[in-house]
Design an enzyme around this catalytic site. Structure first.
Site, PDB file in Angstrom:
ATOM      1  N   GLU A  81      -6.803  -6.531  66.703  1.00 32.71           N
ATOM      2  CA  GLU A  81      -6.285  -7.894  66.848  1.00 32.71           C
ATOM      3  C   GLU A  81      -7.417  -8.879  67.102  1.00 32.71           C
ATOM      4  O   GLU A  81      -8.283  -8.650  67.927  1.00 32.71           O
ATOM      5  CB  GLU A  81      -5.268  -7.955  67.998  1.00 32.71           C
ATOM      6  CG  GLU A  81      -4.036  -7.101  67.773  1.00 32.71           C
ATOM      7  CD  GLU A  81      -3.191  -7.548  66.575  1.00 32.71           C
ATOM      8  OE1 GLU A  81      -3.447  -8.627  66.017  1.00 32.71           O
ATOM      9  OE2 GLU A  81      -2.273  -6.783  66.197  1.00 32.71           O
ATOM     10  N   CYS A 144       2.512  -7.426  74.080  1.00 36.38           N
ATOM     11  CA  CYS A 144       1.123  -7.091  73.739  1.00 36.38           C
ATOM     12  C   CYS A 144       0.289  -8.354  73.587  1.00 36.38           C
ATOM     13  O   CYS A 144      -0.855  -8.415  74.030  1.00 36.38           O
ATOM     14  CB  CYS A 144       1.063  -6.249  72.466  1.00 36.38           C
ATOM     15  SG  CYS A 144       1.737  -4.592  72.714  1.00 36.38           S
ATOM     16  N   HIS A 165      -3.345  -2.676  67.946  1.00 35.30           N
ATOM     17  CA  HIS A 165      -1.948  -2.282  67.743  1.00 35.30           C
ATOM     18  C   HIS A 165      -1.915  -0.966  66.961  1.00 35.30           C
ATOM     19  O   HIS A 165      -2.685  -0.774  66.012  1.00 35.30           O
ATOM     20  CB  HIS A 165      -1.180  -3.364  66.972  1.00 35.30           C
ATOM     21  CG  HIS A 165      -0.334  -4.214  67.861  1.00 35.30           C
ATOM     22  ND1 HIS A 165      -0.364  -5.592  67.828  1.00 35.30           N
ATOM     23  CD2 HIS A 165       0.595  -3.884  68.809  1.00 35.30           C
ATOM     24  CE1 HIS A 165       0.505  -6.059  68.725  1.00 35.30           C
ATOM     25  NE2 HIS A 165       1.097  -5.041  69.326  1.00 35.30           N
TER      26      HIS A 165
HETATM   27  N1  PCA Z   1       4.224  -2.861  71.965  1.00 31.13           N
HETATM   28  C1  PCA Z   1       4.860  -4.124  72.247  1.00 31.13           C
HETATM   29  C2  PCA Z   1       4.920  -4.210  73.737  1.00 31.13           C
HETATM   30  C3  PCA Z   1       4.570  -2.864  74.246  1.00 31.13           C
HETATM   31  C4  PCA Z   1       4.084  -2.121  73.098  1.00 31.13           C
HETATM   32  O1  PCA Z   1       3.601  -0.977  73.127  1.00 31.13           O
HETATM   33  C5  PCA Z   1       4.201  -5.301  71.556  1.00 31.13           C
HETATM   34  O2  PCA Z   1       3.633  -5.117  70.471  1.00 31.13           O
HETATM   35  O3  PCA Z   1       4.239  -6.414  72.062  1.00 31.13           O
END
Ligand code: PCA
Length: 200
Positions: A81, A144, A165
């Site tokens: 990200e 996140c 991610h």
């Molecule tokens: N993914 C979510 C919140 C917790 C997670 O593991 C997100 O992408 O915001």
């Protein structure tokens, strides 16, 4: 003394019975890679308590680098990200039942922050190691993104800090419908995070 890297994961949330980010944070905790001792910590998927929990984890671990991890079902590979937005807009309530709409992460905070991880170096290291990963320009508007925004707001660019991610594991993809859910084995994701640490 080895330097310390904080790796955060999230607990399972929503319809997902497991969260690869938690499995990786746990599995990597205590390991040493490229001169970094890994401190793996897991956070609940709760918006209101997140800033205080994160601040406590950072003050407990006194890290020299921070990499947050989270599940993003539907992603096809590791997603590095680039930005965090000052925006929370949830499609579904988080685990404390709160559904924030069109709310800033921080009242009067900057509109966005950029990660200061060495993105090009990490991507090159992933690809050289046979690990599929790509640059993502949006971490979404859920927890996140909140975590990454808070990390970057607290950090003030003094240490490398960012967020990856993760796709579904094969087990999660099978449960969701493998025809429409891309997945990556946890072992390959783990190698991806190790490679990222080496690239720092
Ligand atoms: N993914 C979510 C919140 C917790 C997670 O593991 C997100 O992408 O915001």
């Amino acid at each position: 003394m080895p330097r310390r890297i904080l790796i955060t994961g999230f607990e399972p949330f929503g319809v997902y019975p497991t969260n690869p980010s938690e499995l990786l944070a746990r599995g990597l905790d205590g390991r040493e890679i490229a001169g970094y001792r890994i401190l793996g910590r897991t956070l609940p998927v709760e918006a209101r308590g997140l800033p205080a929990r994160l601040a406590a984890v950072i003050s407990d671990t006194a890290p020299d680098a921070i990499v947050g991890l989270g599940l993003a079902a539907g992603r096809s590979a590791l997603a590095l990200e680039r930005t965090a937005l000052n925006l929370l807009d949830f499609e579904q309530p988080e685990d404390a039942g709160t559904r924030l709409r069109d709310t800033p992460v921080r009242e009067n905070g900057a509109a966005a922050f950029f990660t200061n991880l060495p993105l090009a170096r990490i991507l090159a290291a992933w690809h050289a190691a046979g690990i599929p990963g790509y640059l993502s320009d949006s971490a979404g508007t859920y927890i996140c993104n909140q975590l990454l925004y808070e990390v970057l707001a607290l950090n003030d660019r003094s240490i490398p800090a960012g967020f990856v991610h993760l796709p579904c594991t094969p087990e999660l993809a099978i449960a969701r419908g493998p025809a429409q859910t891309p997945s990556m084995p946890l072992e390959l994701m783990r190698r991806g995070i190790e490679t990222l640490i080496e690239a720092l």
